[in-house]
Structures are given as C-alpha cells and as structure tokens.
Scaffold this motif. Sequence first.
Motif: not given
Length: 240
Positions: A7, A10, A14, A40, A42
């Motif tokens: 992350l 992240e 994304r 996770h 995303l």
Amino acid sequence: MSDEDYLVEEEGRRRTARRLLNLLAKHVPSGRLLEVGCGHGLLLDEARRRGYDAEGLELSVDAARHARDALGLTVRETVLEDTALDGECYDAVLLIDVLEHLDDPVAALERAGSLLAAGGALLIVTPDPSSLTARVAGARWWGYLPAHFCLIPRVTLRELIRARGLVLAEDVPLVRSFTLGYWLAGFAERGGRVGAAIARIAARLPRTALLSASLGDERVLLARHVGVRSNERPARERSR
C-alpha cells in the motif's frame, strides 16, 4: 501471504487500475464485476466508484481483510473453482496478475469464461516471456520468480482464449504507475554492480511523484463472450 509494502504505492496502483477500467469500460461500462485475486481491493474500489457491482476473490487473509474492513468491499477468501460460484453470471471477470501464479491456467481460463454473461468481457494481465524485454534481460528478467508457476507467451495465450470460444477485442501493453524510487529499486535488484549504485540513489528519493511506463513485457488482453447461452438471463437482469 502478507505484503507490508504493497500500500506504500497505493496511488500508483490505483492509477494503473483506472487505466485498466478505462479499457474495460469501452466494452462493458457497467454491471457485475468479479476480480479473481483482488489483493487489497484497490481496483475493486475504483470499479465500485464507477458504478460496477464489484466483488472479489482473494486467498491472502491480510489483503482480503483490508478490502473488506478498510474499503467495505465484498471479498471472499476462496478459489475460482469454488462450487459456490456455480451458476453465477458476471458482465466482467478480471484475472490481473493471476494466471502466472496458477499450476493450471488453462482450467482457470475455462472457469472464468463459464462465469461470463453473453456479451461479457474477460480481462487478463500477465507477463509475456516471449517479449523483447524478457529475452534481452534473460535470467535477470523480473518475471522469473519462484511464485510464477506458469508463464504463457503472448501468442499461446491468444490461442488459448480463442479456444475457449471467446473473441479477442484488445491486446495492448500494460502501463504501470509507480514512484521513481520504486522503479529504480526494481532495476537495482537485477542490476548487478550497477544495481548497487541504483539502489543507493533509489533509497534517497521520496516516494511521491509518479512515473507511468510500460516495459513491454506485460500484456493486457480483453476478450468478449459473444454467444447466447440457453436459459440464461443477462447479469444485469439477474441482479434486479
């Protein structure tokens, strides 16, 4: 499996997810979406923001927990072969960075195709061992990892998709977004003596500004299920 650093990147992940969803939206702009190996969550979160009825499968307990608890997503800790999915029907099934981790990717393609509604799309992202990048890098190519059980050359993957009765609609290079420090750290791991110098530079760089690039060794393939199955209603109608 747990990836504590996932992350940290992240925003770049994304951004990569949004590009993939832009491609998907050209063919399937809405409906039920299943991401296999959603991590996770995303991409699922980005898909939900666009109006997709998004859900995922993920075997990593930590990643699935983050997707459910932090993002409020519907994520099941199970495999694609789970009989609980029998009879389900999706407008889009996503296999992103998944096929290379399976010992039977052909069966996974068959199963994913069986879950598609008429007109639905199968979106695949996977490394290409036949790419120029892979051939030039040789044994140092990043795709040669212990966790990658099966690397499928691009031409072979295209043939496998067509053999499943799907119509290939897109075949483009993957563009990923990471910070410059992340990119350099990756090169440093495989750069020998030069890599050590690159690693020192990467360690000093802040992980802020993003760099989007394609190394030419990962493909994005999108295939459509154009047939009409008997006794099947479109996924949008099933969800009403």
